[in-house]
Enzyme design. Structure first.
Site, PDB file in Angstrom:
ATOM      1  N   GLY A  11     -21.790 -84.711  43.929  1.00  0.00           N
ATOM      2  CA  GLY A  11     -22.222 -86.126  44.438  1.00  0.00           C
ATOM      3  C   GLY A  11     -21.397 -86.956  43.653  1.00  0.00           C
ATOM      4  N   SER A  12     -20.024 -86.854  43.445  1.00  0.00           N
ATOM      5  CA  SER A  12     -19.269 -87.962  42.876  1.00  0.00           C
ATOM      6  C   SER A  12     -19.195 -89.358  43.810  1.00  0.00           C
ATOM      7  CB  SER A  12     -18.000 -87.472  42.501  1.00  0.00           C
ATOM      8  OG  SER A  12     -17.150 -87.175  43.610  1.00  0.00           O
ATOM      9  N   ARG A  91     -23.006 -79.476  56.177  1.00  0.00           N
ATOM     10  CA  ARG A  91     -23.582 -78.689  57.687  1.00  0.00           C
ATOM     11  C   ARG A  91     -23.271 -79.664  58.715  1.00  0.00           C
ATOM     12  NH1 ARG A  91     -23.032 -75.191  55.585  1.00  0.00           N
ATOM     13  NH2 ARG A  91     -24.313 -73.380  54.956  1.00  0.00           N
ATOM     14  N   VAL A  92     -23.106 -79.130  59.831  1.00  0.00           N
ATOM     15  CA  VAL A  92     -23.083 -79.776  61.209  1.00  0.00           C
ATOM     16  C   VAL A  92     -24.504 -80.343  61.359  1.00  0.00           C
ATOM     17  CG1 VAL A  92     -22.468 -79.705  63.627  1.00  0.00           C
ATOM     18  CG2 VAL A  92     -20.908 -78.739  61.961  1.00  0.00           C
ATOM     19  N   HIS A 109     -14.677 -87.340  55.136  1.00  0.00           N
ATOM     20  CA  HIS A 109     -13.882 -86.210  55.351  1.00  0.00           C
ATOM     21  C   HIS A 109     -12.560 -86.046  54.514  1.00  0.00           C
ATOM     22  CE1 HIS A 109     -12.847 -82.451  57.152  1.00  0.00           C
ATOM     23  NE2 HIS A 109     -11.266 -82.505  57.306  1.00  0.00           N
ATOM     24  N   GLY A 144     -20.369 -83.732  70.005  1.00  0.00           N
ATOM     25  CA  GLY A 144     -18.938 -83.100  70.213  1.00  0.00           C
ATOM     26  C   GLY A 144     -18.364 -82.342  69.244  1.00  0.00           C
ATOM     27  N   HIS A 173     -10.110 -87.748  46.049  1.00  0.00           N
ATOM     28  CA  HIS A 173     -11.516 -88.125  45.333  1.00  0.00           C
ATOM     29  C   HIS A 173     -11.424 -89.634  45.096  1.00  0.00           C
ATOM     30  CE1 HIS A 173     -14.071 -84.367  44.979  1.00  0.00           C
ATOM     31  NE2 HIS A 173     -14.837 -85.439  45.481  1.00  0.00           N
TER      32      HIS A 173
HETATM   33  C1  GRF Z   1     -15.719 -84.790  49.412  1.00  0.00           C
HETATM   34  O1  GRF Z   1     -14.340 -84.548  49.086  1.00  0.00           O
HETATM   35  C2  GRF Z   1     -15.766 -85.120  50.914  1.00  0.00           C
HETATM   36  O2  GRF Z   1     -14.766 -85.601  51.520  1.00  0.00           O
HETATM   37  C3  GRF Z   1     -15.978 -83.551  51.119  1.00  0.00           C
HETATM   38  O3  GRF Z   1     -16.836 -83.009  50.234  1.00  0.00           O
HETATM   39  C4  GRF Z   1     -16.556 -83.784  48.966  1.00  0.00           C
HETATM   40  C5  GRF Z   1     -17.662 -84.136  48.313  1.00  0.00           C
HETATM   41  O4  GRF Z   1     -17.350 -84.498  46.930  1.00  0.00           O
HETATM   42  N1  GRF Z   1     -16.744 -83.855  52.515  1.00  0.00           N
HETATM   43  P1  GRF Z   1     -18.829 -84.934  46.251  1.00  0.00           P
HETATM   44  O5  GRF Z   1     -20.041 -84.058  46.222  1.00  0.00           O
HETATM   45  O6  GRF Z   1     -19.143 -86.500  46.371  1.00  0.00           O
HETATM   46  O7  GRF Z   1     -18.225 -85.178  44.686  1.00  0.00           O
END
Ligand code: GRF
Length: 211
Positions: A11-12, A91-92, A109, A144, A173
């Site tokens: 959750g950063s 999850r999708v 992403h 998609g 990050h």
């Molecule tokens: C992030 O790098 C994000 O791009 C990916 O999962 C990571 C989540 O990190 N999908 P956090 O839980 O927000 O620290």
């Protein structure tokens, strides 16, 4: 603007979004955090900041992910959420969620899409491919293939000679923590206009600081 955040992990990015939302003038208010894992550290971060947070693991729905996503959708709609932010959600999303929030779900992403999309190991894959630049992408979720929705914002980082997945992930990050709140603010200010696959960023109204 009431928004919800979907999370799976530490959750950063949620923390960065909460910090942004606590600053005066930020156009979004986080009203709900939903995790698919009860163990997600993000749940504790939300609660520590007084944000309602719930875990909806698929095990609570007999393993039926579509049923779980219908429950998430219903909860989001009842709460009056306008924008959904996937901040490390692994999850999708089921179609029912995408259809309930057209052009109103942002995903984060850890690569420069369309490179290294569609998997859970984007950072490792980038290293393996030997790229010299990687980064992160915020995009709109659309029905998609995974990670193919219209791109809203991207930030690049260098890949250094001695990088491993941990050092590269940490560099990515830092950009995510800046990029995600910026994308949320632009969405909430009505400054994103999707034109086919492209997202145009409209200028800030006169007298309002640009982002
Ligand atoms: C992030 O790098 C994000 O791009 C990916 O999962 C990571 C989540 O990190 N999908 P956090 O839980 O927000 O620290």
């Amino acid at each position: 603007m009431p928004i919800a955040v979907l999370v799976s992990g530490a959750g950063s990015n949620l923390r960065a979004l909460i910090a942004a939302a606590e600053r005066s003038g930020f156009p979004a208010r986080i009203v709900l955090v939903v995790a698919n894992r009860p163990s997600a550290g993000a749940l504790g971060i939300a609660r520590a900041h007084g944000v309602e947070a719930l875990a909806l693991p698929v095990s609570g729905f007999d393993g039926d992910a579509a049923a779980r996503d219908r429950a998430i959708r219903d909860r989001l709609l009842v709460t009056g959420v306008r924008l959904v932010v996937c901040a490390g959600y692994d999850r999708v999303l089921d179609r029912c969620l995408l259809e309930a929030f057209p052009d109103a779900i942002l995903n984060l992403h850890p690569s420069l899409l369309p490179a290294f999309g569609g998997g859970m190991a984007a950072v490792e894959d980038a290293l393996e491919a030997g790229v010299k630049v990687s980064g992160c992408t915020v995009h709109l979720l659309a029905p998609g293939a995974t990670d193919t929705g219209p791109i809203v914002l991207q930030a690049a980082v260098p890949v250094l000679e001695d990088d491993d997945a941990d050092t590269l992930r940490a560099r990515i990050h830092e950009q995510e923590w800046r990029l995600l709140p910026e994308a949320v603010a632009l969405w909430c200010e009505g400054r994103l206009r999707r034109e086919g696959r492209r997202v145009r960023i409209l200028p800030a109204p006169v007298g309002q600081p640009g982002r």
